[in-house]
Design a protein around this motif. Sequence first.
Motif, short mmCIF file in Angstrom:
data_model
loop_
_atom_site.label_atom_id
_atom_site.label_comp_id
_atom_site.label_asym_id
_atom_site.label_seq_id
_atom_site.Cartn_x
_atom_site.Cartn_y
_atom_site.Cartn_z
N LYS A 38 31.38 26.01 36.08
CA LYS A 38 32.81 25.94 35.72
C LYS A 38 33.14 26.87 34.56
CE LYS A 38 32.15 21.77 32.87
NZ LYS A 38 32.54 20.33 32.72
N PHE A 39 32.16 27.07 33.66
CA PHE A 39 32.38 28.00 32.55
C PHE A 39 32.35 29.44 33.06
CE2 PHE A 39 30.61 24.23 30.45
CZ PHE A 39 31.57 24.01 29.49
N ARG A 40 31.43 29.74 33.96
CA ARG A 40 31.36 31.09 34.52
C ARG A 40 32.67 31.47 35.21
NH1 ARG A 40 26.08 32.98 34.56
NH2 ARG A 40 24.45 31.37 34.38
N ILE A 41 33.25 30.53 35.93
CA ILE A 41 34.50 30.80 36.65
C ILE A 41 35.64 31.09 35.68
CG2 ILE A 41 36.28 29.75 38.10
CD1 ILE A 41 34.02 28.34 39.63
N ASP A 85 24.61 26.66 38.85
CA ASP A 85 23.97 26.04 37.70
C ASP A 85 24.97 25.18 36.92
OD1 ASP A 85 25.57 27.78 36.30
OD2 ASP A 85 23.96 29.10 35.66
N GLU A 86 24.49 24.62 35.82
CA GLU A 86 25.33 23.71 35.04
C GLU A 86 26.52 24.40 34.40
OE1 GLU A 86 23.69 22.41 31.25
OE2 GLU A 86 22.06 23.87 31.46
N TYR A 116 42.23 30.25 38.65
CA TYR A 116 40.91 30.62 38.13
C TYR A 116 40.03 31.15 39.25
CZ TYR A 116 41.74 28.22 33.63
OH TYR A 116 42.23 27.83 32.41
N GLU A 117 40.04 30.45 40.36
CA GLU A 117 39.17 30.83 41.48
C GLU A 117 39.64 32.13 42.15
OE1 GLU A 117 38.85 27.42 43.99
OE2 GLU A 117 37.87 26.20 42.45
N LYS A 118 40.93 32.37 42.17
CA LYS A 118 41.45 33.63 42.72
C LYS A 118 41.06 34.82 41.84
CE LYS A 118 45.56 31.94 45.18
NZ LYS A 118 45.28 32.59 46.48
N LEU A 119 40.98 34.58 40.53
CA LEU A 119 40.71 35.66 39.58
C LEU A 119 39.23 35.89 39.34
CD1 LEU A 119 43.44 34.77 36.92
CD2 LEU A 119 43.44 36.81 38.38
N ALA A 120 38.40 34.90 39.60
CA ALA A 120 36.98 34.99 39.26
C ALA A 120 36.20 35.88 40.21
CB ALA A 120 36.36 33.59 39.25
N ASP A 121 35.11 36.43 39.71
CA ASP A 121 34.19 37.21 40.54
C ASP A 121 33.48 36.31 41.53
OD1 ASP A 121 34.79 39.52 39.11
OD2 ASP A 121 33.18 39.18 37.66
N ARG A 122 33.04 36.90 42.63
CA ARG A 122 32.29 36.14 43.63
C ARG A 122 31.01 35.56 43.04
NH1 ARG A 122 31.40 38.56 49.52
NH2 ARG A 122 33.62 38.07 49.49
N GLU A 123 30.38 36.31 42.16
CA GLU A 123 29.13 35.84 41.55
C GLU A 123 29.37 34.53 40.80
OE1 GLU A 123 25.77 37.34 38.29
OE2 GLU A 123 27.36 38.70 38.98
N ALA A 124 30.48 34.44 40.06
CA ALA A 124 30.80 33.21 39.33
C ALA A 124 31.11 32.07 40.29
CB ALA A 124 31.99 33.44 38.40
N LEU A 125 31.84 32.37 41.36
CA LEU A 125 32.21 31.34 42.32
C LEU A 125 30.99 30.79 43.06
CD1 LEU A 125 35.40 33.00 43.83
CD2 LEU A 125 35.34 30.97 42.38
N GLU A 126 30.02 31.63 43.31
CA GLU A 126 28.84 31.22 44.07
C GLU A 126 27.72 30.66 43.20
OE1 GLU A 126 27.79 34.64 46.35
OE2 GLU A 126 29.43 34.38 47.80
#
Length: 349
Positions: A59-62, A55-56, A42-52
């Motif tokens: 984990k959903f953004r990622i 907010d609450e 998930y973390e390899k595929l997610a955008d930097r914005e989601a990783l950084e």
Amino acid sequence: MEQLFSLTKNRKPDFKNILRVIKHEPTDRPVLFEFFLNQLLYEKLADREALESSDEFRKFRIIISAFRNAGYDYVTIPASYSNVLKFERAASDQKNSRSLNEGFVITDWESFNAYPWPDPDEKQYDLFDRLLPLVPEGMKLIPSGPGGVLENAIDLVGYENLCFISMMDEDLCRRIFDAIGERLLLFYTNIARYESVGAMIYNDDWGFKTQTMFSPEMLREYVFPWCKKITQAVHDCGKPVILHSCGNLNEVMDDIIDEMKFDGKHSFEDIIIPVEEAFDKWGSRIAIMGGIDMNFLSTASPEEVSARAALLLEQTRSTGGYALGSGNSIAGYVPVENYLAMIIAGLNK
């Protein structure tokens, strides 16, 4: 990853593709399906914005970003993320595997009545309203359950204990299954109403390698009636239900298709029935989701994975009713290059 991102950068998600697979309608391109990935992926595929994000909803953004970037038309939301319903069990050692007889908390009527049965309060479900702004245009959420009727019964009672209770106290056995089923029915009914939700996964393992975990007759008596109510409730909301269930279910496939009326079947193993054979056998009656065997996906070369995925897509292209993915999920032991080889085979078509 660069090859994957170049293929998905301008690929617009469209949840209607999942619906077309379920309805056996043609799609403009191959459709991907996965129950879940693993946190590192998930973390390899997610955008930097989601990783950084902090907010609450981090984990959903990622997870949403990861599914979007990998070319899926939806995102699965595990019940552990929403934390709406959970059946508490006794603590047991957290290992790669565990005994089905560990962690039980119900042994008789006294412990059944003393058990703190969860109350699926509808007010808790507004999470699915609040997630709507995070879902990219064209995508929908596919929530899964906190285990199914049988899995939770085994967790609460223990596999061997449940076998004994079913023979020695049928009333208690039925009440245990009903207490679980009525709460899961409310869980699925409440979530299926939300606009952000496009379909649901009923996840409940029913089989071993050679047979069902309980006799088909016992499943039909205690488990399947609740599943039928759950699929009907979700269908009443205009949403499909995908069954994720491991094991040899050959003896109950007619029940799955004709009685409980699941729209899709997920989880296949080559040692039981290769997905290619499953598609030929049942693919005209129920959508076949995923199916690339986990052992094969973990041990074959990327070239072999890509070749099998391409052949599977060719086999299913003319009739539809198939979405490409693994036989179970992308566990941490699956080589990333093999996972990428599988989905890129679909994205390249």
